[in-house]
Design a protein around this motif. Structure first.
Motif: not given
Length: 487
Positions: A96-97, A121-125, A157-167, A338-344
């Motif tokens: 991610t990122r 971890s640097g997972v979140l901004s 906790l904010g959308r980033e936690v969902v988008d980059r960890l929970v999802e 994470p799906p937010v990163d738009r990879r296959t």
């Protein structure tokens, strides 16, 4: 003359996946006369062991939760106890990122209970990380009878936690969308925690403490596999069913199910004995569309609820490389995307590193696999197998520096393979079971009802078997004692 014991009754189990086979095993060992009917030519459903480049691998589910007892106990019961193995490593990363980052420890299905490893971890901004501690001062967020995991976690906790960890973590289990998945059905321990605590972070910490205290062996592995593949489990259960006197048929599709004065009549197409089959009781261990079709005549209300169930499709791309070509592969057991990163690809597992038995079986070969597709994002599954391999290799090159060509590749498609647990799922399951309970001697089980993991499927099967055994016992009592002739 001593009276003989009345037979318990004949039960037909429709479906030869792990749920149907586990139900059949419980029924047969309890004394029922059991027939298993599987429409396809293969037993096991989404548990499927085969090989690639001469190396045994799982082409479906590859591990089972070991801190729930049902699946491990079943494996031991059918003779696979000596082949149960913990992963060699479970240290996964997140792609991610723009780079691979360590999966932060101290979380419950991606929801953090410890902010220090999350920060490291640097997972979140920086902005996303700064948002998380607001959870401690926000007023309580309403949960009600159910709530979507993503919706609730984003509010706290904010959308980033969902988008980059929970999802990515939920996607690995359900191939679904966290903003639709029911907290109550999918992560019940989190649902209980947030109803008790105002702070989500504190609730997660409490849930993790309770889980640790409840563990009978604190250092026991969270997950386990089976030497040669988890796909060996349903085959071993089928053998144990036969040993207990059950009949197990493949290629036998049930096309109609009707109640009679004394039980059930099933119409069967294909297999070695097509035609009609009589039974005292039935267990439906099939996906919702098939269950809806079979129950439409006898329970339209249950069928309508089943018809509304949603499923996700996905594909697994398994590749074998020369081990010497992957000497620079990053460490760990693989990574989630994470799906937010738009990879296959949605994930990759480094099978030869995660499972010692895979490495031992192919010492000069390295096996890894990727997954593609999730609910609502299945366009990539329209690609043919060659293109799915190509797209997977492209992402593996960007994420992990894999540039070598595989010596073999296999694509396994699981169309409509994973039931979705949207908000209200628990209530829907309760309504289905309420209606099925009105049909004497009928029960349902499988991944739709009690959880998609293997232990949950086994528990669902045992519940259905118990319901049928109770119905058969009540029927025997009402019929009165045997006349002693033994006929």
């Amino acid at each position: 003359m001593r009276a003989s014991r009345r037979p318990l009754g004949r039960v037909v189990v429709i479906g030869g996946g792990i749920s149907g086979l586990a139900a059949a095993h419980r029924l047969a060992t309890a004394g029922a006369s059991v027939t298993v009917l599987e429409a396809s030519g293969r037993l096991g459903g989404k548990l499927y062991a085969d090989e690639i480049a001469g190396v045994p691998v799982d082409l479906g589910a590859e591990s089972m939760l070991a801190r729930r007892p049902e699946a491990v106990a079943l494996a031991r019961e059918v003779g696979l106890g000596d082949d149960l193995l913990a992963p060699a490593t479970t240290r996964a990363a997140l792609w991610t990122r723009g780079r691979l980052r360590p999966m932060p420890r101290g979380h419950l299905m991606g929801v953090p209970g410890d902010l220090a490893p999350l920060s490291a971890s640097g997972v979140l901004s920086p902005a996303g990380l700064a948002r998380v501690p607001l959870d401690h001062v926000l007023p309580r967020t309403k949960v009600g009878e159910d709530v979507a995991i993503g919706e609730y976690v984003a509010a706290r906790l904010g959308r980033e936690v969902v988008d980059r960890l929970v999802e990515p973590l939920l996607g690995g289990v359900y191939a679904g969308n966290a903003y639709r998945i029911s907290m109550r059905a999918a992560v019940p321990q989190l649902y209980r925690a947030v109803r008790e605590q105002r702070s989500l972070i504190e609730g997660v910490r409490g849930a993790m403490r309770r889980a640790a205290a409840a563990a009978t062996t604190p250092d026991a592995p969270v997950f386990m596999g089976i030497r040669g593949g988890i796909g060996r489990l349903p085959l071993a259960v089928a053998d144990a069913c036969r040993a207990a006197g059950a009949e197990v048929r493949t290629g036998a599709r049930v096309t109609a199910l009707r109640r009679t004065a004394h039980g059930w009549t099933l119409r069967i197409d294909g297999g070695t004995a097509p035609g009609a089959l009589e039974a005292d009781a039935v267990v439906l261990a099939v996906p919702a569309p098939a269950a809806a079709r079979l129950l439409a005549a006898e329970s339209p209300t249950a069928a309508a609820e089943l018809d509304r169930a949603e499923y996700a499709s996905m594909a697994l791309v398994t590749m074998a490389f020369r081990k010497r070509d992957l000497l620079n592969l990053p460490s760990g057991s693989g990574f989630l995307v994470p799906p937010v990163d738009r990879r296959t690809i949605k994930a990759s597992t480094f099978s030869s590193r995660k499972w010692g038995w895979v490495a031992d079986a192919g010492p000069g070969t390295f096996v890894l696999r990727t997954s593609v597709g999730r609910h609502g994002e299945e366009a990539d599954l329209a690609w043919d197998d060659t293109d799915l391999v190509r797209l997977s290799r492209k992402d593996l090159g960007e994420a992990a520096g894999v540039t070598a060509a595989p010596v073999a590749a296999r694509v396994t498609r699981w169309t409509g393979g994973l039931p979705q647990y949207p908000v209200g799922h628990t209530a829907r399951v309760a309504r289905i079971r309420e209606q099925v309970a009105k049909l004497p001697g009928a029960a349902v089980c499988g991944a739709l009802y009690d959880g998609v993991g293997i232990p949950a499927c086994v528990a669902s099967a045992h519940r259905a078997a118990g319901e049928v055994l109770d119905a058969l016992a009540a029927r025997t009592r009402s019929a009165g004692p045997d006349d002693g002739t033994g006929e």
